[in-house]
Motif scaffolding. Structure first.
Motif, short mmCIF file in Angstrom:
data_model
loop_
_atom_site.label_atom_id
_atom_site.label_comp_id
_atom_site.label_asym_id
_atom_site.label_seq_id
_atom_site.Cartn_x
_atom_site.Cartn_y
_atom_site.Cartn_z
N ILE A 380 3.57 6.08 4.52
CA ILE A 380 4.37 4.97 4.02
C ILE A 380 5.39 5.46 2.99
CG2 ILE A 380 4.27 2.86 2.62
CD1 ILE A 380 1.58 2.25 3.97
N SER A 381 4.97 6.38 2.12
CA SER A 381 5.87 6.88 1.08
C SER A 381 6.97 7.76 1.64
CB SER A 381 5.06 7.67 0.03
OG SER A 381 4.49 8.85 0.62
N GLU A 382 6.73 8.39 2.81
CA GLU A 382 7.71 9.32 3.39
C GLU A 382 8.62 8.69 4.44
OE1 GLU A 382 5.34 12.45 4.95
OE2 GLU A 382 4.90 13.34 2.98
N MET A 383 8.26 7.51 4.95
CA MET A 383 9.06 6.96 6.04
C MET A 383 10.41 6.43 5.53
SD MET A 383 7.06 3.41 6.92
CE MET A 383 7.28 1.95 5.92
N PRO A 384 11.44 6.48 6.38
CA PRO A 384 12.80 6.13 5.94
C PRO A 384 13.07 4.63 5.89
CG PRO A 384 12.83 6.79 8.24
CD PRO A 384 11.41 6.96 7.78
N PHE A 385 12.02 3.80 5.84
CA PHE A 385 12.17 2.35 5.79
C PHE A 385 11.33 1.80 4.65
CE2 PHE A 385 11.93 3.74 10.24
CZ PHE A 385 13.20 3.39 10.70
N GLU A 386 11.72 0.61 4.22
CA GLU A 386 10.86 -0.13 3.30
C GLU A 386 9.69 -0.69 4.10
OE1 GLU A 386 10.83 -0.81 -0.04
OE2 GLU A 386 12.34 0.76 -0.17
N PRO A 387 8.46 -0.53 3.63
CA PRO A 387 7.31 -1.08 4.39
C PRO A 387 7.40 -2.60 4.48
CG PRO A 387 6.61 -0.32 2.22
CD PRO A 387 8.03 0.14 2.40
N ASN A 388 7.07 -3.14 5.65
CA ASN A 388 7.12 -4.59 5.83
C ASN A 388 5.72 -5.18 5.78
OD1 ASN A 388 5.97 -3.90 8.27
ND2 ASN A 388 7.78 -4.33 9.49
N ALA A 389 5.63 -6.48 6.03
CA ALA A 389 4.35 -7.18 5.94
C ALA A 389 3.33 -6.65 6.93
CB ALA A 389 4.56 -8.68 6.15
N GLN A 413 -1.16 -7.30 -3.25
CA GLN A 413 -0.15 -7.75 -4.22
C GLN A 413 1.22 -7.89 -3.55
OE1 GLN A 413 -0.31 -4.96 -7.45
NE2 GLN A 413 -2.33 -5.65 -8.13
N TRP A 414 1.57 -6.91 -2.71
CA TRP A 414 2.87 -6.96 -2.04
C TRP A 414 2.91 -8.15 -1.08
CZ3 TRP A 414 5.37 -7.33 2.47
CH2 TRP A 414 6.70 -6.95 2.51
N LEU A 415 1.83 -8.32 -0.31
CA LEU A 415 1.79 -9.39 0.69
C LEU A 415 1.81 -10.77 0.04
CD1 LEU A 415 -0.85 -7.78 3.05
CD2 LEU A 415 1.51 -8.32 3.69
N ILE A 416 1.05 -10.95 -1.04
CA ILE A 416 0.99 -12.26 -1.71
C ILE A 416 2.31 -12.58 -2.38
CG2 ILE A 416 -0.10 -13.51 -3.62
CD1 ILE A 416 -2.74 -12.11 -2.82
N LYS A 417 2.98 -11.55 -2.88
CA LYS A 417 4.30 -11.75 -3.48
C LYS A 417 5.29 -12.24 -2.42
CE LYS A 417 7.99 -9.24 -5.88
NZ LYS A 417 8.45 -7.91 -6.36
N ASP A 418 5.15 -11.71 -1.20
CA ASP A 418 6.06 -12.07 -0.12
C ASP A 418 5.69 -13.42 0.50
OD1 ASP A 418 8.29 -11.27 1.60
OD2 ASP A 418 6.80 -11.18 3.21
N GLU A 419 4.37 -13.70 0.60
CA GLU A 419 3.90 -14.94 1.23
C GLU A 419 2.81 -15.57 0.37
OE1 GLU A 419 2.55 -13.95 5.14
OE2 GLU A 419 4.56 -13.61 5.93
N PRO A 420 3.16 -16.14 -0.78
CA PRO A 420 2.13 -16.68 -1.70
C PRO A 420 1.35 -17.86 -1.12
CG PRO A 420 4.35 -17.31 -2.41
CD PRO A 420 4.52 -16.33 -1.30
N TRP A 421 1.87 -18.49 -0.06
CA TRP A 421 1.23 -19.66 0.53
C TRP A 421 0.24 -19.29 1.64
CZ3 TRP A 421 2.47 -18.72 5.44
CH2 TRP A 421 3.64 -18.01 5.69
#
Length: 499
Positions: A380-389, A413-421
């Motif tokens: 994940i840290s090396e891939m040329p994209f931002e990680p998605n959901a 934390q990342w997932l809840i920030k993106d989809e808190p509902w």
């Protein structure tokens, strides 16, 4: 093409190359193939005084070609130097505007049609409905429709399709119910609207109605119905559609339908029928192979999946991005870590397919399922994209299984920030803390869920009886036989326990 060239040479040597009746046939021959469009334009440009018919012929071909802009550029020339337009001119030009999503130019053409006294012609008005509808201007599309003095079946169907494409399923159904006459195109558009809106049962109900009025479905209609069957698990209906296709198409089945059939049978759990369709395909394109690989992946048949992929490559079929998604997800579900990493490394170098975020997500899932969470984090840290959901979700599930609270919290934390509902995320995090014995954190998550006001959606199940799919949701007692079903289910459970 050769026939057109021979005719062209004959007209030149005979001195007839400026006569309208001969030019019509010659340009029509050239425009029958997109590869010959350049020759058609050269011939058109050599005509001293091209007629409206010749202009319309060029507009028609350009509008349906990969370069619809040329139709609008040629129209500019017609306005300056050519004859006046007729009722066929504007429909072709408006089609070009729809293909280009060029609403301002379409509105300009609308004004011109009115100026030339052609704005009230049904062909022009139908094209205007399509132009406005395809550009998300349903208010304008409806205004044109409501102002029509005469509407044909294409007028109704175009408006219906525009509502369907704008995800206004209820409005589309209202138009469908009001139609004085319906065609296979009308039914296909409405069925497709239901499928896009995930209203699969209604799609199948309308499909049955289509047959009751003795209209034969089109290929696009069949594909929509197969998609509905796949999502509902309606195997009986899917088998019936397969029988219809075999009966109506004979030995030749369109590649897209064959692909949809393979996908449907796999999703309905009938591996035998899926293999039967695949083996029976006269020509196996990348679509059929990819559907086959996706089905094998879905059922966790990793070894057969890799064997099928190698056969595909040996047969000369080049895999695409979707093929590799199927291959990598299949390796993930079957625990074939080394094989998955091997094919991932070969994607770009051997097959010319550049990995996308979806492919990286498959590999993260592959590593996570095998408990290689540190390697997944490194990827994940090396891939040329931002990680998605999808990537964070795969990692969170792996952390729950292997009780890696630290990384799991990061993913959550990342997932809840993106989809808190999204209640499902909180439930996964609750499960992670429970299995790790972190009871204080469990209470904090429950409190957070109350603050946000989210809860996990109720589960549901589907069962097909007599070709009809019935859906049951947890706690729902709206089915007319709900009490009888519950009693019989309780009886069956008691009998099972006694045995």
């Amino acid at each position: 093409m050769q026939e057109a060239k021979r005719l062209h040479a004959h007209l030149i040597t005979s001195g007839l190359h400026q006569q309208e009746n001969h030019l019509r046939k010659l340009i029509t021959l050239y425009t029958s193939s997109s590869s010959s469009l350049h020759h058609a334009r050269l011939l058109f440009d050599a005509v001293y005084h091209p007629s409206t018919y010749l202009y319309n012929t060029m507009f028609r071909v350009y509008a349906a070609s990969p370069t619809p802009l040329h139709a609008l550029l040629l129209h500019r020339h017609m306005l300056r130097h050519g004859p006046p337009p007729d009722t066929y001119t504007f429909p072709f030009l408006l089609k070009a505007c729809s293909a280009l999503a060029h609403l301002p130019k379409g509105q300009e053409l609308h004004c011109q049609a009115l100026k030339f006294g052609l704005g009230g012609h049904v062909f022009v008005e139908n094209s205007l409905i399509h132009l406005y509808g395809s550009n998300s201007r349903m208010d304008s599309a409806r205004r044109v429709f409501d102002g029509m003095g005469y509407r044909d079946i294409a007028s109704w169907t175009t408006l219906l399709a525009c509502y369907a494409n704008s995800c206004s399923v209820e409005a589309a159904r209202k138009v469908f119910d009001e139609m004085p006459e319906r065609s296979v195109v009308s039914y296909s558009a409405m069925i497709a609207a239901y499928v896009r809106g995930n209203r699969f049962r209604e799609a199948l109900e309308l499909f049955r109605e289509l047959f009751s009025v003795k209209i034969e479905p089109s290929d696009s209609c069949v594909m929509s119905v197969l998609c509905a069957c796949a999502n509902l698990g309606a195997l009986d209906v899917g088998r019936w559609v397969y029988s219809f296709v075999c009966h109506s198409k004979g030995d030749y089945v369109d590649s897209r339908i064959a692909t949809a059939l393979i996908d449907m049978f796999f999703k309905c759990g009938s591996i035998e029928h899926a293999l039967l369709v695949f083996e029976g395909a006269k020509e196996k394109h990348v679509g059929e192979w990819t559907a086959m690989l996706s089905g094998l992946a879905m059922h966790g048949l990793g070894e057969q999946l890799i064997e099928a992929f190698e056969k595909m490559v040996d047969s000369g079929i080049k895999p695409n991005e979707v093929t590799f998604v199927a291959l990598l997800s299949g390796c993930s579900h079957s625990g074939l870590v080394n094989e998955g990493l091997y094919y991932f490394d070969r994607m770009e170098s051997d097959f010319g397919v550049e990995p996308t975020v979806e492919h990286f997500g498959c590999v993260v899932d592959l590593l996570g399922r095998a408990g290689l969470i540190d390697q997944a984090m490194q990827l994940i840290s090396e891939m040329p994209f931002e990680p998605n959901a999808a990537i964070w979700g795969a990692l969170l599930n792996a952390c729950r299984v292997y009780k890696n609270v630290e990384v799991g919290e990061l993913a959550a934390q990342w997932l809840i920030k993106d989809e808190p509902w999204n209640g499902a995320l909180y439930m996964t995090l609750l499960s992670l803390y429970r299995e790790a014995g972190r009871w204080d954190e469990v209470e904090k998550v429950k409190l957070k869920m109350k603050e946000v006001g989210c809860r996990k959606g109720p589960g549901c199940s589907l069962i097909e009886v007599g070709g009809i799919c019935y859906e049951f949701v947890v706690g729902d007692k709206s089915h007319p036989c709900a009490v009888e079903i519950c009693l019989n289910l309780s009886k069956a459970i008691m009998e099972f326990k006694e045995q």
